[in-house]
Structure formats: structure tokens, C-alpha cells
Enzyme design. Structure first.
Site, PDB file in Angstrom:
ATOM      1  N   ASP A  51       0.840  -1.184   0.000  1.00  0.00           N
ATOM      2  CA  ASP A  51       0.000   0.000   0.000  1.00  0.00           C
ATOM      3  C   ASP A  51       0.889   1.254   0.000  1.00  0.00           C
ATOM      4  OD1 ASP A  51      -2.803   1.016   0.452  1.00  0.00           O
ATOM      5  OD2 ASP A  51      -1.802   1.954   2.163  1.00  0.00           O
TER       6      ASP A  51
ATOM      7  N   GLU B 190       1.373   0.226  -4.927  1.00  0.00           N
ATOM      8  CA  GLU B 190       0.887   1.510  -5.414  1.00  0.00           C
ATOM      9  C   GLU B 190       2.099   2.428  -5.534  1.00  0.00           C
ATOM     10  OE1 GLU B 190      -3.544   2.320  -3.818  1.00  0.00           O
ATOM     11  OE2 GLU B 190      -2.045   2.356  -2.235  1.00  0.00           O
TER      12      GLU B 190
END
Ligand code: CA
Length: 665
Positions: A347, A376
Site C-alpha cells: 500500500d 501503489e
């Protein structure tokens, strides 16, 4: 995770700890401890604690008989040891007991903490547990292994939340919302169609990507009947499973063993498990386990001493500091070894530094060369970490064993995520052809792609297609069905399903690794909620009756996955291969993309594959060379073995659909 998610989390605990000046220099001088015996080990000589807390004035271990609501049975003073650690020992193996640490800082005993390395915890994770991990292993665990994978882009990834997947009554699953849901064979919806693990097998996905499954903060494990829902991007204990996904959060061994049973059953069915990990921030600031063991050290700060906030959540961790870097590396290693996890999704990965991510990849590949890592490639706010050091999408070429999500293809196919009404290539918006082409070549350098016309990225940032994850929707933002309903308000669901087919055909045929969001294959929705991180099950749970109502949609997805898996031309592994074997045709009409995969690309049995996408709502004519073509996809239908034949020449591409043709020789 996106900013909108985190703003709310900020409210949970966002105190400001003002330092007189930026303490970076002080933290850099801390000794680090690299041993694997941090916090707790049990062996034939007894139970041993080793807490890393370089600046503590004193430290102690507090013992408890249960995980919650009981008085301490003992308090043990710890003594200073090497490299900033404190140790304590007892000669007994204290299996079944619980413990916390407390340190003395600036003359004051801080609140108790289970530490940062609690591998088993009781209810709500406030006390660490001493358990014998051997007893948590399912039968045959020593031989358990995930699917072998030559390259990451051989995977078809299915992103799911435990409650979404099994909570709805139509799932037919007994252990709703639990790890064990993925251990129940032959579950069915009311129409008798497969749900659960058999649904995944039938669909043909290779890996499930489970949303955060470490112990997170928001759901009250002491009150499970309240049926609280949360995505789990609010980390509390990074190295223990979340209690609300177990059938008994009060029993630390049950949490561990049920998660292992889930992994084992998925592996037995040929499906790998990817964990979503959120090392970039913690749910709490001054009260986090990081802060209560080594105040300040694990976080970045602004010059005024306040927490910097690249996560949008009130804090961000400092991966460039040795003990934090080691923590991340050792934590993923632990999940890979103890739980046989096959991949990790980071993340807000760009909050971490490039060096840390490369070390993460190297450490994991040493355990299992088939493990893969993606993340990400962005942050949710600015960071003190210099841009050139961030594990950004734009820096992925410096991280050869790591992949990033392509927001290029995502936004180009369905329209921008910030504007619900905005359309994309697959819903008829012209001018996005070049950005879709960036996605098709997985953001690698290609002589026929003009990166200056790219909407998000202006240069070929990936060194290889193995560095790109292609998708049109995930848990964040409007999922595909809802996006189509908002951006095609006057269309019917049948028309929207047609657009969804085109969208996913682009994803599944593009170079890179495809990723779909659970339930898209049966046209699920989330009732238009774009940030459902704590919405009730009525929004998030997948209604498996849709498997029946949208059977044609499901069969299209299934056949599309089959096509990709049986044809390596869609899974080339180097930029050079793509340059050599993927040629775009000159087409000038808006909403049209046409290309060929040539000369048995990547060892494909097909000599040539022609792929044409028509995003417009009109038929288009395209000239294809004459030959004995097999028609694979046409006018919203697909069959990996062939729908029929074509002699080529002038062919018609139906509105909002893909035409795929194949030449055997
Ligand atoms: Ca929890």
C-alpha cells in the site's frame, strides 16, 4: 488506499508530538539490532524477551493469564543488552501466557504495548501471546506450496475482502467473513452454481489478493455480533492475523491456524495467496506500538517536529532508517515462511524508499523465487523523503523485481477516478487511444507509442512488462459496475456489461499482469459508494445470485482468462520482445485501436493474433490481411477455441467491443 480513506482514520488518533527540531540525526545514530530473536523466543531453556528500545531508561515485561480484562500475574524488569535492546528471561516455557512491554521514557512509564513483533495476540491485539506455532500447522503443512510461476505476468490476480466474498446469504458458505470461508469446498448459491473456492477455480484466476489480514485496529473483536466492516488499512499488529476473520479472536492459536488453513486450501486448489501490506503508516501516532517501544524513531517528521503525513493518515513511517527497514523486510519474510504467502501488495509503496523495496524483493526471492511484489507507486501526500528515493511508479525501472499499478490504463479505459461522470476509451470518449496503447505495451519503450500524448505518464517508465499491473477497478473508488452506471446514465445494464467486457478484454490481453476486483465477473456493484472502507455488508457483500442473473457476463470473463492463460503472446517478459512482436496498425478513426502479435510471439502456438478494440458506439471497418483466421472474440462474444472463421479483408468491428482473430500459420 486513497486520501479519502485515510482522512477518517486520522480522527482515530492523530496527536501531534512536537520536537524542538527535526530529530533525524539523532535517530540515524541509534544502533540497530538485526537478530531474529526480537521480542519473544521460546526454547528448551525457557522464555526469552529482547526489546529494541535504544533510548529507554528502563523496560519491563508484564505477564497476564489471558488476552483481556485480567490482572497481571508478574512484572519482570528487563536489563540492558547489545545494540539498543533490553532482555529478560524465565526458565519456563510460558505457553498459554500473555505479555506486554512497558518502557520508561523521560522519567515516565509509557502505556503498555504488545511490542512491534507480536506474532500471536488476544482479543483486539492489546496483549501478545506465547504459543507453540508447531501446533498451529494444518496437516501436510510442511509439504504445502503455492503455484509455481515462471513470471509474475503468468498470474491472473483476484482482489478480495473476506467479508465481501462470503458474507452474503447467497454465498452458501458457513464461515461467513472468516478465513475458513476459503476452506469450504463445493459451496453453492441458491441456483446451485459454485461459490467460494470452487468459483475461483472455475473462473480460472491464479492468485487471490486478500485485503489487509494482519491485526488491524478498527473492528472491535470483542463485539463481533455488531458485524462491523472495515477494509483494514489501519495497522495495529503487523505480524499477527486479524481476529475478526477468525472464529475465536480470543484464542491466539485459532487466529493463526485458521489463516494457515485458508492458505493451505487455496494452495491445494492451485491458487496462490497475495497479502496486502500497509507498512507505510500506523493507525495511531503517539500510542502506536512503534511509538511505545521507540518513541519517534519509526516515523518521519517535519522540521517543526510534527509527524509528516505522506499517507494522508496522520503519519508516515521511515523505511530509510535501519531498524524500520529491517522491520519491513523481516515482517514479509516472516509471512512468507510461517504462512507460505506467495506475494505482497504494498500500500502507498512510494512512501518507502527504493533501497528498502529492492532489499524486500531480494530477501523474498531468496525464500521462494516465485514470490512477487507489487504496489501503489504513489503517495497520498508529500513526504520529506526525496522524490528520487521514493518507490514511485516513475522510478520502477530502478526496482527490477517489483511491479506497480498502471493508473494509465485504469483511467484511460473507464474514465478518471476523480470524476464519476467522466468516460474512458471503453465508454466512447475519444482522445485516450494513446494512453490505452501505453497500457497495452505495459509502459515499456515502443517505437509506435507516443508517450507525449499519455494522460498520466509522459515516458516509458517500465523496463519490462513484468513491472506493470493492469486493472480497471479495485476496492478503491467506484468499482467498474458503479462507474459504468454513473458515466453511462442513459444506458441499459446490458449496454454497460458490453462496455465492461471491452474494458476487461483490454486488461486481459495487454502486456503486464492482469488484476480484477472480486465480483466484477458477475457484474456486482457497491450501490454507487466510491469509498466503502467502512460501509456495511449491504454495500460490500457480493450477492452471488448475480452469478445466475449475469451468467453470460461470467462466462465471458472465464473464457477471457482462459484465452490469456493458454496464449503466451499476451504474456511477453521483456520490452525487446514487445518491440519485436507487437505492431500497431495505422488507424485514424477515434475510439479505435488495432494491433498484431506476430511470429508466434513468446512461443505462442498462434502465428499471428489480431486484436482490435472499438470503444465508440458505431461499427468500424478495419482492413485485415487475407488468411484463414479463427474468430476468437467478436461483437461481445468470446471463445478461446474459436467462434467461427474469417477470410480477412475488410472486417467489421461492432460498437463497443473487441475483435480478436488468430492465424494458426
Ligand atoms: Ca484487530
Amino acid at each position: 488506499m486513497k486520501i479519502a480513506t485515510i482522512v477518517t482514520i486520522t480522527a482515530i488518533g492523530c496527536a501531534t508530538n512536537a520536537f524542538a527540531q527535526n530529530p533525524d540525526a539523532k535517530y540515524a545514530s541509534y544502533p540497530s539490532y538485526a537478530g531474529e530473536d526480537l521480542e519473544l523466543t521460546v526454547d528448551s531453556k525457557g522464555t526469552h524477551w529482547r526489546l529494541w528500545s535504544p533510548e529507554a531508561e528502563a523496560a519491563r515485561v508484564i505477564l497476564y493469564p489471558t488476552g483481556l480484562n485480567t490482572a497481571a500475574t508478574d512484572t519482570i524488569d528487563m536489563s540492558r543488552s547489545e545494540k539498543g535492546t533490553w532482555v529478560a528471561n524465565v526458565p519456563e516455557q510460558l505457553y498459554g501466557s500473555f505479555y506486554t512491554f512497558s518502557i520508561k521514557d523521560k522519567g515516565k512509564w509509557l502505556a503498555e504495548t504488545p511490542g512491534v513483533w507480536a506474532k500471536a495476540v488476544g482479543t483486539n491485539g492489546t496483549r501478545a501471546a506465547i504459543i507453540d506455532f508447531e501446533t498451529t500447522n494444518p496437516e501436510g503443512w510442511e509439504k504445502d506450496k503455492g503455484p509455481a510461476l515462471a513470471h509474475i505476468n503468468d498470474a491472473v490476480i483476484y482482489e478480495m475482502h473476506h467479508r465481501d466474498f462470503s458474507e452474503h446469504p447467497s454465498s452458501g458458505i458457513v464461515n461467513k467473513g472468516k478465513f475458513l470461508a476459503l476452506t469450504e469446498p463445493y459451496t453453492k448459491n441458491p441456483e446451485g452454481e459454485a461459490t467460494g473456492i470452487n468459483h475461483l477455480k472455475d473462473l480460472g484466476v491464479t492468485h487471490v489478493h486478500i485485503l489487509p489480514s494482519y491485526d488491524y485496529n478498527s473492528v472491535d473483536e470483542a463485539n463481533l455480533q455488531a458485524n462491523q466492516y472495515n477494509w483494514g488499512y489501519d495497522p495495529y499488529n503487523y505480524n499477527a492475523p486479524e481476529g475478526s476473520y477468525s472464529t475465536n479472536p480470543a484464542d491466539p492459536a485459532t487466529r493463526v491456524s485458521e489463516m494457515k488453513q485458508m492458505v493451505k486450501n487455496l494452495h491445494d486448489n492451485g491458487i496462490g495467496v497475495i497479502m496486502d501490506v500497509v507498512y507505510n503508516h500506523t493507525a495511531n501516532n503517539d500510542d502506536s506500538n512503534f511509538s511505545l517501544t521507540a518513541p519517534g524513531y519509526y516515523y518521519r517528521h517535519r522540521p517543526d517536529g510534527s509527524y509528516s503525513d505522506a499517507s494522508g493518515c496522520g503519519n508516515e513511517t521511515a523505511s530509510e532508517r535501519q531498524q524500520m527497514r529491517d522491520f519491513i523486510i523481516n515482517s514479509v519474510k516472516y509471512w512468507a515462511k510461517e504462512y507460505h504467502i506467495d506475494g505482497f501488495r504494498f500500500d502507498l509503496m512510494a512512501i518507502h524508499d527504493i533501497e528498502t523495496m529492492n532489499q524486500v524483493a531480494a530477501a523474498l526471492k531468496e525464500i521462494n523465487p516465485d514470490i512477487f511484489i507489487y504496489g501503489e507507486g504513489w503517495t497520498a501526500g508529500d513526504s520529506p523523503l526525496p522524490v528520487e528515493q521514493r518507490a514511485l511508479k516513475e522510478n520502477v525501472a530502478k526496482m527490477p523485481d517489483i511491479a506497480v499499478f498502471s493508473d494509465d490504463i485504469r483511467d484511460a479505459i473507464k474514465g478518471h477516478y476523480t470524476d464519476a461522470a467522466d468516460r474512458g476509451f471503453a465508454t466512447g470518449k475519444p482522445g485516450l487511444e494513446e494512453t490505452v496503447k501505453i497500457g497495452i505495451v505495459a509502459a515499456t519503450p515502443h517505437p509506435q507509442v507516443d508517450y507525449s500524448k499519455g494522460n498520466n505518464s509522459k515516458f516509458p517508465y517500465a523496463a519490462a512488462p513484468t513491472q506493470i499491473i493492469n486493472y480497471v477497478s479495485c476496492h478503491d473508488d467506484l468499482m467498474l459496475t458503479d462507474k459504468l452506471r454513473k458515466s453511462m446514465p442513459d444506458a441499459t445494464d446490458a449496454e454497460r456489461q458490453r462496455a465492461a467486457r471491452l474494458a476487461q478484454t483490454i486488461v486481459l490481453t495487454s502486456q503486464g499482469t492482469p488484476f480484477i476486483f472480486a465480483g466484477e465477473e458477475i457484474f456486482r456493484d457497491k450501490k454507487g459508494v466510491h469509498n466503502s472502507y467502512k460501509s456495511p455488508d449491504s454495500i460490500n457483500a457480493i450477492d452471488w445470485n448475480l452469478r445466475h442473473q449475469n451468467a453470460d457476463q461470467y462466462n465471458y470473463y472465464k473464457e477471457l482468462i482462459k484465452l490469456r492463460k493458454s496464449h503466451p503472446a499476451f504474456r511477453m517478459t521483456t520490452a525487446e520482445q514487445i518491440q519485436k512482436h507487437l505492431k500497431f496498425d495505422k488507424v485514424t478513426q477515434p475510439g479505435l485501436i488495432s494491433y498484431s502479435l506476430l511470429d508466434n510471439a513468446n512461443g505462442d502456438p498462434w502465428k499471428e493474433i489480431k486484436v482490435i478494440f472499438n470503444g465508440s458506439d458505431e461499427s468500424r471497418q478495419v482492413k485485415v490481411r487475407k488468411g484463414n483466421w479463427i474468430v476468437i472474440a467478436d461483437d461481445g462474444q468470446i471463445n478461446a477455441e474459436g467462434l467461427g472463421t474469417s477470410k480477412g479483408g475488410n472486417v467489421t468491428v461492432a460498437p463497443r467491443s473487441a475483435l480478436i482473430l488468430a492465424l494458426e500459420k
